[in-house]
Design an enzyme around this catalytic site. Structure first.
Site, PDB file in Angstrom:
ATOM      1  N   GLY A 102       0.787  -1.238   0.000  1.00  0.00           N
ATOM      2  CA  GLY A 102       0.000   0.000   0.000  1.00  0.00           C
ATOM      3  C   GLY A 102       0.808   1.271   0.000  1.00  0.00           C
ATOM      4  N   PRO A 113       5.081  -4.756  -0.640  1.00  0.00           N
ATOM      5  CA  PRO A 113       4.911  -3.624  -1.556  1.00  0.00           C
ATOM      6  C   PRO A 113       4.852  -4.090  -3.011  1.00  0.00           C
ATOM      7  CG  PRO A 113       7.202  -3.795  -0.883  1.00  0.00           C
ATOM      8  CD  PRO A 113       6.450  -4.857  -0.121  1.00  0.00           C
ATOM      9  N   CYS A 145     -13.262   0.814 -28.750  1.00  0.00           N
ATOM     10  CA  CYS A 145     -14.642   1.323 -28.907  1.00  0.00           C
ATOM     11  C   CYS A 145     -15.321   1.552 -27.567  1.00  0.00           C
ATOM     12  CB  CYS A 145     -15.467   0.335 -29.712  1.00  0.00           C
ATOM     13  SG  CYS A 145     -14.807   0.108 -31.321  1.00  0.00           S
TER      14      CYS A 145
HETATM   15  N1  LLP Z   1      -0.827  -7.373  -0.592  1.00  0.00           N
HETATM   16  C1  LLP Z   1      -2.096  -7.652  -0.895  1.00  0.00           C
HETATM   17  C2  LLP Z   1      -2.790  -8.707  -0.167  1.00  0.00           C
HETATM   18  C3  LLP Z   1      -2.754  -6.933  -1.904  1.00  0.00           C
HETATM   19  O1  LLP Z   1      -4.010  -7.220  -2.209  1.00  0.00           O
HETATM   20  C4  LLP Z   1      -2.056  -5.916  -2.611  1.00  0.00           C
HETATM   21  C5  LLP Z   1      -2.713  -5.153  -3.672  1.00  0.00           C
HETATM   22  C6  LLP Z   1      -0.712  -5.684  -2.259  1.00  0.00           C
HETATM   23  C7  LLP Z   1      -0.133  -6.415  -1.242  1.00  0.00           C
HETATM   24  C8  LLP Z   1       0.128  -4.653  -2.952  1.00  0.00           C
HETATM   25  O2  LLP Z   1      -0.347  -3.361  -2.797  1.00  0.00           O
HETATM   26  P1  LLP Z   1       0.551  -2.102  -3.297  1.00  0.00           P
HETATM   27  O3  LLP Z   1       1.799  -2.074  -2.469  1.00  0.00           O
HETATM   28  O4  LLP Z   1       0.845  -2.316  -4.734  1.00  0.00           O
HETATM   29  O5  LLP Z   1      -0.307  -0.919  -3.065  1.00  0.00           O
HETATM   30  N2  LLP Z   1      -5.211  -2.207  -9.604  1.00  0.00           N
HETATM   31  C9  LLP Z   1      -5.138  -1.188  -8.587  1.00  0.00           C
HETATM   32  C10 LLP Z   1      -4.407  -1.666  -7.349  1.00  0.00           C
HETATM   33  C11 LLP Z   1      -4.992  -2.925  -6.738  1.00  0.00           C
HETATM   34  C12 LLP Z   1      -4.230  -3.376  -5.506  1.00  0.00           C
HETATM   35  C13 LLP Z   1      -4.630  -4.745  -5.116  1.00  0.00           C
HETATM   36  N3  LLP Z   1      -3.934  -5.290  -3.999  1.00  0.00           N
HETATM   37  C14 LLP Z   1      -4.487   0.054  -9.183  1.00  0.00           C
HETATM   38  O6  LLP Z   1      -4.137   0.045 -10.368  1.00  0.00           O
HETATM   39  O7  LLP Z   1      -4.336   1.088  -8.508  1.00  0.00           O
END
Ligand code: LLP
Length: 422
Positions: free
Chosen positions: A247, A283, A351
């Site tokens: 996150g 991450p 489209c």
């Molecule tokens: N761990 C779990 C259990 C997760 O579901 C996710 C992301 C992460 C880690 C990694 O999160 P990050 O560090 O990348 O924020 N498609 C969306 C983002 C979906 C995130 C889903 N889960 C976008 O393009 O913003």
């Protein structure tokens, strides 16, 4: 290195008015591999991982790159070579991580809807742990483990009921959402686990969302998780891992800079070092987002009677869906710098009216045939691509200094129909 800068000139510099990735001309790559084309700076990718590790160096921890952000096996391998593990969400992502050469004991699996075959595959492979998201899933993991005589190390993913401020589609730690086990069910979970022979509880886990700018959300959720850790320990479980998910944010717009990872570390390290566990981080975006650009060529320009100007490019929502899905901002620049600017919608060939990269954006006055780079395209872009409208998923190239390597071939027409040919 400023880990916050979207235009990181150490990785994407302009040389004599032309944009480069490290030491390689992006125009040359577009000519050689055609467009749309993803280009990843290996040193940016690895640099972000190192910056993350540096920020948390005082903490006993282990970082698992969240493969859902970018599952190209060469991207995974570049990070694995640095010692990074993987967070996977399905059998398919586990397969990719293994193909990249990641050892099973460095892989963890999340997912709210793991199937029996996902679970069996993970147990057979011997991954570090499965993160269970419901009582039913715990029962299924136990059943499979007992039946197959395999050890099942599990973490329980807790829904801490903390609503992190971000796009509503990517907040996951709120009780309104499907993720994790409700706090109020934890007593039942511990009772259930005590009666199970196939499952060993080794971790407490959370993931509250993505692109979170405010560390208070992490603090609030981690504090709740500390209470769960204490409860699990007093129920007799030997908890070795404390997983706080991913996150961590990145900058998509220079006007909205993300706080540096140290801002999160300075509050999380003192809080988490008390756990007496190895802390796991997951991450995805932080490591990959700004390592990659999507190159696209302007096919046409047109304007209408309202004065609206359209720049129609050869990439679309099929290659990069984030603006359509989350109204997200991606910086767009020409590969050759211009003096003059214009206001235009930059749109793709699909489209759908939602097929746009930018609306009413002031950009350099580009002409038909010119090349553009769409920034911050390394996380949740290629992985979310599709063949909608019969489009071919793009090629991908990785640059390391002066060297460029093709890391994914462009789809072919034959591939579009191969699974329908009998
Ligand atoms: N761990 C779990 C259990 C997760 O579901 C996710 C992301 C992460 C880690 C990694 O999160 P990050 O560090 O990348 O924020 N498609 C969306 C983002 C979906 C995130 C889903 N889960 C976008 O393009 O913003």
């Amino acid at each position: 290195m400023d880990t916050r800068d979207v235009f990181d000139t150490s990785y994407f510099p302009y040389c004599n008015g032309a944009l480069f990735c490290e030491g390689v001309s992006l125009e040359k790559l577009a000519d050689e591999y055609k467009t749309p084309l993803y280009v990843t700076s290996r040193n940016s990718l690895v640099g972000q991982y190192r910056a993350f590790e540096q920020a948390f160096s005082e903490l006993d921890h282990f970082t698992c790159f969240s493969v859902k952000a970018n599952f190209n096996i060469h991207v995974i391998k570049a990070l694995a070579d640095e010692g990074c593990g993987c967070d996977v969400n399905s059998g398919g992502e586990l397969y990719r991580a293994l193909q990249a050469g990641v050892s099973p004991e460095k892989i963890i699996m999340a997912g709210v809807g793991k199937t029996a075959s996902d679970i069996e595959y993970a147990l057979r492979t011997g991954i570090l742990m499965l993160k269970a998201e419901s009582l039913s899933e715990l029962r299924l993991i136990n059943e499979i483990a007992v039946r197959s005589g395999l050890a099942a190390r599990v973490g329980i993913r807790v829904n801490p009921n903390v609503t992190a401020e971000t796009h509503p589609y990517i907040t996951t730690g709120d009780s309104k959402e499907k993720f994790g086990i409700d706090e109020t069910d934890l007593g039942e979970v511990f009772t259930l686990l005590r009666g199970m022979n196939g499952v060993e509880l080794t971790a407490i886990d959370m993931h509250i969302g993505s692109q979170i700018f405010d560390r208070d959300f992490y603090q609030a959720a981690a504090e709740k998780l500390l209470d769960v850790l204490a409860a699990a320990r007093s129920a007799g479980f030997d908890i070795r891992y404390f997983d706080i998910g991913g996150g961590f944010p990145v900058t998509y717009e220079p006007q909205k800079p993300a706080p540096p990872v140290e801002y999160f570390a300075s509050i999380l390290v003192p809080l988490l070092e008390k756990t007496g566990t190895t802390v796991i981080f997951e991450p995805g975006r932080f490591i990959a987002a700004n390592s990659t650009v999507l190159l696209t060529r302007v096919i046409y320009r047109k304007h209408n009677h309202t004065g609206k100007e359209f720049v129609i490019v050869d990439a679309g929502m099929t290659e990069l869906i984030r603006p359509a899905l989350y109204q997200s901002h991606h910086e767009i620049v020409p590969l050759r710098q211009h003096g003059s600017t214009m206001v235009a919608d930059i749109v793709g060939p699909v489209c759908e009216s939602g097929d746009f990269f930018a609306r009413a954006r002031t950009i350099d006055a580009v002409n038909e045939g010119e090349l553009l780079a769409i920034f911050s395209a390394g996380a949740y872009c290629s992985v979310m691509s599709s063949n909608y409208n019969g489009r071919l998923r793009p090629a991908e190239v990785m640059v390391d200094g002066e060297r460029a390597t093709l890391i994914r071939k462009r789809d072919t027409y034959e591939q579009l129909v191969q699974n329908e040919m009998f």
